[in-house]
Structures are given as C-alpha cells and as structure tokens.
Design a protein around this motif. Structure first.
Motif, PDB file in Angstrom:
ATOM      1  N   ARG A 113       7.110   1.346   1.594  1.00  0.00           N
ATOM      2  CA  ARG A 113       7.432   2.670   2.118  1.00  0.00           C
ATOM      3  C   ARG A 113       8.461   2.608   3.243  1.00  0.00           C
ATOM      4  O   ARG A 113       9.273   3.519   3.400  1.00  0.00           O
ATOM      5  N   SER A 114       8.472   1.499   3.962  1.00  0.00           N
ATOM      6  CA  SER A 114       9.405   1.398   5.097  1.00  0.00           C
ATOM      7  C   SER A 114      10.733   0.749   4.709  1.00  0.00           C
ATOM      8  O   SER A 114      11.800   1.197   5.145  1.00  0.00           O
ATOM      9  N   ALA A 115      10.692  -0.290   3.897  1.00  0.00           N
ATOM     10  CA  ALA A 115      11.912  -1.043   3.573  1.00  0.00           C
ATOM     11  C   ALA A 115      12.460  -0.740   2.192  1.00  0.00           C
ATOM     12  O   ALA A 115      13.611  -1.095   1.890  1.00  0.00           O
ATOM     13  N   GLY A 116      11.666  -0.131   1.305  1.00  0.00           N
ATOM     14  CA  GLY A 116      12.145   0.193  -0.029  1.00  0.00           C
ATOM     15  C   GLY A 116      12.026  -0.979  -0.990  1.00  0.00           C
ATOM     16  O   GLY A 116      11.512  -2.055  -0.650  1.00  0.00           O
ATOM     17  N   ILE A 175      11.506  -6.704  -2.047  1.00  0.00           N
ATOM     18  CA  ILE A 175      10.994  -7.679  -3.003  1.00  0.00           C
ATOM     19  C   ILE A 175      11.710  -9.007  -2.872  1.00  0.00           C
ATOM     20  O   ILE A 175      11.190 -10.060  -3.282  1.00  0.00           O
ATOM     21  N   GLU A 176      12.903  -8.999  -2.282  1.00  0.00           N
ATOM     22  CA  GLU A 176      13.671 -10.234  -2.125  1.00  0.00           C
ATOM     23  C   GLU A 176      13.162 -11.101  -0.989  1.00  0.00           C
ATOM     24  O   GLU A 176      13.569 -12.254  -0.867  1.00  0.00           O
ATOM     25  N   PRO A 219       3.716  -0.883  -5.982  1.00  0.00           N
ATOM     26  CA  PRO A 219       5.099  -0.376  -6.120  1.00  0.00           C
ATOM     27  C   PRO A 219       6.120  -1.460  -6.440  1.00  0.00           C
ATOM     28  O   PRO A 219       7.101  -1.198  -7.141  1.00  0.00           O
ATOM     29  N   PHE A 220       5.912  -2.696  -5.947  1.00  0.00           N
ATOM     30  CA  PHE A 220       6.887  -3.763  -6.207  1.00  0.00           C
ATOM     31  C   PHE A 220       6.846  -4.243  -7.660  1.00  0.00           C
ATOM     32  O   PHE A 220       7.744  -4.955  -8.092  1.00  0.00           O
ATOM     33  N   LEU A 221       5.791  -3.859  -8.401  1.00  0.00           N
ATOM     34  CA  LEU A 221       5.738  -4.200  -9.818  1.00  0.00           C
ATOM     35  C   LEU A 221       6.768  -3.401 -10.613  1.00  0.00           C
ATOM     36  O   LEU A 221       7.083  -3.746 -11.749  1.00  0.00           O
ATOM     37  N   PHE A 222       7.319  -2.364 -10.007  1.00  0.00           N
ATOM     38  CA  PHE A 222       8.320  -1.527 -10.673  1.00  0.00           C
ATOM     39  C   PHE A 222       9.725  -1.816 -10.154  1.00  0.00           C
ATOM     40  O   PHE A 222      10.593  -0.944 -10.126  1.00  0.00           O
ATOM     41  N   THR A 223       9.914  -3.054  -9.759  1.00  0.00           N
ATOM     42  CA  THR A 223      11.249  -3.601  -9.504  1.00  0.00           C
ATOM     43  C   THR A 223      11.522  -4.681 -10.540  1.00  0.00           C
ATOM     44  O   THR A 223      10.581  -5.244 -11.122  1.00  0.00           O
ATOM     45  N   LYS A 224      12.792  -4.957 -10.777  1.00  0.00           N
ATOM     46  CA  LYS A 224      13.129  -5.941 -11.812  1.00  0.00           C
ATOM     47  C   LYS A 224      12.545  -7.309 -11.486  1.00  0.00           C
ATOM     48  O   LYS A 224      11.922  -7.948 -12.350  1.00  0.00           O
ATOM     49  N   ARG A 225      12.693  -7.747 -10.256  1.00  0.00           N
ATOM     50  CA  ARG A 225      12.198  -9.071  -9.899  1.00  0.00           C
ATOM     51  C   ARG A 225      10.680  -9.127  -9.950  1.00  0.00           C
ATOM     52  O   ARG A 225      10.093 -10.104 -10.435  1.00  0.00           O
ATOM     53  N   GLY A 226      10.015  -8.082  -9.447  1.00  0.00           N
ATOM     54  CA  GLY A 226       8.555  -8.068  -9.466  1.00  0.00           C
ATOM     55  C   GLY A 226       8.010  -8.089 -10.885  1.00  0.00           C
ATOM     56  O   GLY A 226       7.051  -8.808 -11.184  1.00  0.00           O
ATOM     57  N   LEU A 227       8.631  -7.322 -11.792  1.00  0.00           N
ATOM     58  CA  LEU A 227       8.161  -7.283 -13.176  1.00  0.00           C
ATOM     59  C   LEU A 227       8.411  -8.610 -13.885  1.00  0.00           C
ATOM     60  O   LEU A 227       7.535  -9.133 -14.592  1.00  0.00           O
ATOM     61  N   CYS A 228       9.616  -9.173 -13.705  1.00  0.00           N
ATOM     62  CA  CYS A 228       9.944 -10.433 -14.393  1.00  0.00           C
ATOM     63  C   CYS A 228       9.111 -11.593 -13.872  1.00  0.00           C
ATOM     64  O   CYS A 228       8.735 -12.488 -14.634  1.00  0.00           O
TER      65      CYS A 228
END
Length: 651
Positions: A375-378, A382-383, A418-427
């Motif tokens: 929520r704070s960093a967006g 994930i990086e 929420p990070f599961l819906f980023t490319k890196r988190g999902l892969c």
C-alpha cells in the motif's frame, strides 16, 4: 394443380384452368410470404400450361426415373472415395450389377445366404417353426392352438423377417410376446436355438486379451532401414514406421480379429519400452511427451479400424454401460471440491511442512507486513530482498488459501496477497509450484521453436486454409521482430487447431488503460491476453501490439508496465492457470495444451487441464461430447508432422 400436372390425359379447357390457378398460387404465395422470395421453379410453373400445348401430358416427360438411375452412380462415387478414372470405375460397377441381375439362378446360393429365399424354402422354414412349436409342447390339435401357431409363423416370417435356420438365432422372447405367455416364449426361443444348431454368445466379438502376454512383435519382418534405426537408436523413417504398423496389426489379428484400444495400448507400450529412442513421443529436448506411446497407439488403432472397415461382425462392440452417477448428472460436470486436476503438472501443490522457525502466527505477521508495504510502495516493492524473502517463506500460507474450498475469488486473493499479482511474484510462485522458470523457458522456446513453426507453415503453403495463408502473407510483408515471431507462432497454431483468436487474445486500443478497458469492454471470466495494438498507423491485428495486459475473472490484474515483451506476457498468462487452479477454457484447450507440452514442457501422464465433457465442434460449430484422452491427438499429429518435415529437410 398436382392432379392436372400429373394427369395422363388432359383437355384444352383444363389447360386453361391450370394456367389460372398456377398464377393465383404464385401471386398468393408472394403476398402471404413477402420475406420468402420466389424460387426459379415457381417461375417454371407458370410455363406448364404452354408446355402442355406443345408436348401433351407432362407426366410422360418427367425425369424422375433418370434421377433414380443416376442415384446409383452418385452412391457409388460417394462410397468408393476414389476419383482416379471415375467414369471407368462407375461403368465397371454398373456392368457388374447388370450381369448379376441378368444371371438368373446362377447366384441363387449367394442370394439365399443373405436371406433371400425361394417359395419352397419359406415353406421349409415355416415347417421348421411349426415343428419347434410342437417340440416346445405349446401346440395341441385344437383349432384355437393351430390358429395361434399360424399367427406366430406369419408374425415371424412377415414382420420379424425370419427366412432361414440361422435367423432363428436372433429371435427374442419379446418378438413373440403378443401370442404366448412369457414362459412359453422363452421355451420356444430355446427350442429355436437348439434347432439352429448353436446357442448365441452373450458377449459377441469381445476381444480376448489373454493373447497379449504371449504376443511378440515380428521384428524379423521389418524393413532393413528400420532394423538399422533400431540398432543405432535413431528415428524411424515415416515410411518404415507405417510398414511396421501394418506388420504389427497383421500379427495381432492372428490372435484377435479386432483388438480393442486396451490391447493396442499394451502392444504400443511394449514397443516403446523396448525401443524408446526410435518410437517414444519426445520433445526436441528429449523429454517424454505424455505417456510416451500415444502416437503409436493411435496409429495401431487406426490401422485396426481400417482393416476391419468391411468386416461388420468384427466391429460389433457391446454398448457402454453408463454408471448411476452419469445417468443422474448427465453431461454437466459440477465441481464439488479440489481434485487431481487442480494439481495437474505440479510438484509442490500442497506443502505440509512449515519453514524452519516459522509458525502460523509469524506467517500471518509477514503477510500483513507485505500488505502494508504494497500500500505504501506499490508493486515495485516486489524487487526488494525483504519482500522476496517473505514471499518465499509464506508460500505454504499462500497455497493454503489458493487450495481452499470453496475457492476464493481472485479479488479476495489480491486483497490478502497483492504481490502475487505482479509478474515477478507470480513467476516465482510458479517456479516453486512446478520447478520451472516459466519466463526464461518461454523466452527461449518462442525464439527457437517459434521460428520452427513459422518455417513449417511457410514451406508448405498449398496445404493450408485461407486464414493461415492470410496470416502468412502478413508475416511476409514485413521483417518480424522477436515479439511478432512469437505472436505469429501462437496464432498459426490456433488457426491450425481451428480455434478462434478471441478465445485467448482480445484486441484493444494501443493507448488503453486498465480503467478504460474494464469500462469499455465486457471481459470474459476465463484468462485473456489483451493486446494493445489498435491505432491509425499500424494494422489492426495482434502482431502490431507492443504492450499487453492480462485479464482474469473479467478484470485486468496485470498491466503493461509489468510485462516488457510477448514472452513475459505469455508466461504470466500461462502461469495463472496453475497458480490460481484455473482450468483451460474448452474453446482454446488444444492451443493451451500445445503451449504446455511443447513450449513449457510440462508433460504429465494424466489427461489434460480441460475437464469439459461438452465442446463445440471445430467443423460444424455444434455442441458435441468431448473425448477425454491422455494427450490431444491433434497435438501428437502436428508434432509428428513437424518432426517428419524437419527430418526430410535436414536429410
């Protein structure tokens, strides 16, 4: 009108009357049915009265008998499937028929063999039936009993069609139920079967599989080139493989005229286990494709059906008995919980051991911390190392929610993870789930195998339909970059498998945002790749796109900023099926299985990730029952053609 037109004689006054009523008929039809235009035959109808004056009664000029004669030739042409010297073939068939019809009693034994008997034979078999009735103790010398027996005889000969001794085998108690009591019917049928000299088998033509354990493939009859390939472990030449199939089926039919699919599967498994390098279904990387012998099984079974095409008795199969559950549920599959399908292709679908030093409370604390960071960093957070570490430690906690039943919605999953819906988190999650770096593997495969597929289609243009030819012309019109080659390969596969583009891709404006796409489009529930390729400068096609989105459950969850090329987009799209326990949509199931087996190289033995029992026919567009197999036969056929094409071009 019909009576006058078909009349053998007609008066001049009646011709004038016919002219009036035909004009009234055509006018009334046009007035009452304005949306149905008149056909040419209605126009011809108006000329009938003039034709009567020129030629007399038209019934003497009709061509129906010519059409009847011509129907024989049309039927021959349709059944023969041979269009080399068609006129000669039809002429020979017609003359053979005429010779047979004019032969008189020459073919009488053959005619009687198929049930056509003389008047004397009918009397003989009527006597046989009458004797059987007496033997069964059902007839006395009373007038009523004699008349009842005559009624049975007439019913069997005229209605049921009994013409010879062998026909008595097929009489059932229900056939004579109106004339006799149930016990009398059964007793008489038993006498019929004794009179015919044999009892019918309760399971005709069921393949006896006891021979399989002793069956040995006649390798000594194989071509020399195939024997050399077996010795060196090389790939079999396509022609040698077909000869081998014919030889094996010929040997199998010595033991069983029509081996069933299970028997063919056992033989195929034995061949592949003995010579895996030559006959096994493998990818270019040497990995086994499905069970490894599906293409060989398909060839064996096809050959068996081919050699039995004219042998009706050997093709008789018992009807499949449907279970009570199938009868109650019909064809609609209702999912009542998690099944093996959800863990399809996974090696770590439901972990049971917590990470060392972790408890449920500490994992929940880490989840809440990641939600606060997001929520704070967006999504860029994930990086960071901390978020990556937390995502790895909470993998068991993520799977616990994803595998729960009833299944949570993706909006609920996004709220918790929420990070599961980023490319890196999902892969990263997909890598833990399947032990496959999906983005790396797809990037390499689309670059190399995509070119192979494109070359396969471009080198054989005359074989393909108009849609494939149109796409190939688009590929020829410009120099393709890596993204366009990958997109073209997937689109070519979809057109080859006769699946519509919109079952995977959706085309949107090049400058669309997540909000505008969700507002202006009705997105389907199943996953879609949204290609942002529409603008005034480039063609409105999927290959012109340079930005992509991914939609799931009717919402956009992955935006263009996360995916820099088509390979990463396809990686996110494909990984979502496994991470979120989604099933392949039936409309794109073949292409998705092709991506799974050929590009990502996930090749489990069990079926497919599409459990639908009903599907849409690619040929007719009608809803039909799907045949669930261990691997789609169209995929094995395509891969076999691709390997044979590359084998021929390399040699």
């Amino acid at each position: 009108m019909v009576e006058l037109i078909c009349a053998p004689k007609i008066h001049h006054d009646q011709i004038a009357y016919l002219k009036i009523i035909t004009e009234e008929y055509v006018h009334s039809r046009h007035t009452i049915f304005p949306n149905h235009p008149l056909k040419p035959k209605h126009h011809y109808l108006l000329h009938y009265s003039d034709l009567f004056l020129h030629f007399g009664p038209l019934i003497r000029l009709w061509t129906l008998r010519f059409e009847s004669k011509h129907s024989y030739f049309k039927e021959c042409a349709r059944k023969l499937h041979n269009f080399v010297h068609l006129c000669k073939t039809l002429a020979e068939r017609h003359q053979l028929l005429q010779a047979y019809l004019s032969s008189g009693p020459l073919f009488a034994p053959a005619v009687q063999a198929v049930g056509e008997t003389s008047e004397y034979d009918e009397q003989l078999y009527n006597g046989l039936i009458q004797e059987s009735v007496r033997t069964a103790g059902l007839m006395k010398e009373t007038t009523s009993e004699v008349s009842a027996v005559r009624a049975v005889i007439e019913h069997l000969t005229d209605i049921i069609g009994v013409r010879n001794r062998e026909d008595l085998l097929f009489v059932e108690p229900d056939d004579i139920k109106p004339f006799l009591t149930p016990i009398q019917s059964r007793r008489l049928v038993q006498v019929f079967r004794k009179a015919s000299g044999q009892l019918p088998s309760t399971q005709p033509n069921v393949s006896n599989t006891s021979w399989i354990s002793n069956f040995s493939v006649p390798w000594e009859k194989m071509p020399t080139r195939l024997s050399q390939a077996l010795a060196t472990g090389g790939m079999a030449h396509p022609e040698d493989r077909r000869i081998m199939i014919r030889t094996v089926v010929e040997g199998m039919r010595v033991h069983c005229p029509n081996p069933n699919r299970a028997a063919c599967g056992e033989v195929a498994r034995a061949i592949v286990s003995k010579y895996p390098a030559t006959f096994a279904d493998k990818t270019a990387e040497g990995e086994q494709l499905g069970c490894g012998y599906y293409s060989l099984l398909k060839q064996l079974k096809t050959r068996v059906e081919h050699v039995n095409r004219d042998n009706v008795s050997s093709r008789i199969r018992q009807p499949r008995k449907r279970s009570t559950r199938e009868n109650n549920e019909g064809d609609v599959a209702i999912k009542r919980g998690r099944s093996e399908l959800d863990s399809y292709g996974c090696i770590n679908w439901q972990p049971t051991t917590l990470p060392e030093g972790e408890t449920s409370e500490t994992l929940e604390t880490k989840r809440q911390t990641m939600s606060t960071v997001f929520r704070s960093a967006g999504p860029q957070a994930i990086e960071t190392t901390d978020v990556n570490t937390y995502m790895s430690l909470t993998y068991i906690y993520q799977r616990h929610m994803l595998n729960s039943w009833p299944a949570p919605t993706l909006c609920e999953v996004q709220e918790h993870w929420p990070f599961l819906f980023t490319k890196r988190g999902l892969c990263t999650h997909f890598h833990t789930l399947t032990d496959i770096e999906v983005e790396t593997r797809l990037s390499e495969a689309l670059l190399t195998k995509g070119r192979r597929i494109l070359n396969f289609f471009q080198s054989q243009r005359l074989q393909w339909n108009k849609e494939i030819e149109h796409l190939l012309r688009e590929c020829d019109s410009a120099k393709l970059n890596h993204n366009q080659i990958a997109t073209a390969a997937i689109l070519l596969l979809m057109k080859y498998f006769q699946e519509k583009e919109d079952s995977i891709f959706i085309l949107a404006d090049a400058f669309s945002t997540k909000m505008s796409v969700e507002r202006e489009m009705t997105l389907p529930i199943t996953p879609r790749v949204i290609a942002l390729g529409k603008n005034s400068l480039t063609p409105n096609n999927f290959m012109s796109a340079s930005r992509w989105m991914i939609s799931l459950e009717g919402k956009v969850f992955y935006e263009p900023e996360q995916m820099h090329d088509f390979a990463s987009t396809l990686a996110v799209f494909f990984a979502s099926y496994y991470v979120f326990n989604l099933e392949y949509q039936e409309s794109a199931s073949i292409t998705l299985e092709m991506i799974q087996r050929f590009f990502v190289r996930i090749n489990p033995d069990m079926g497919t990730k599409c459990p639908a029992k009903l599907g849409t026919s690619r040929k007719t567009g009608r809803v039909v029952k799907r045949k669930v197999t261990s691997i789609c036969p169209r995929i094995t056929t395509f891969l076999q053609w691709l390997s044979e094409f590359e084998w021929r071009t390399s040699n």
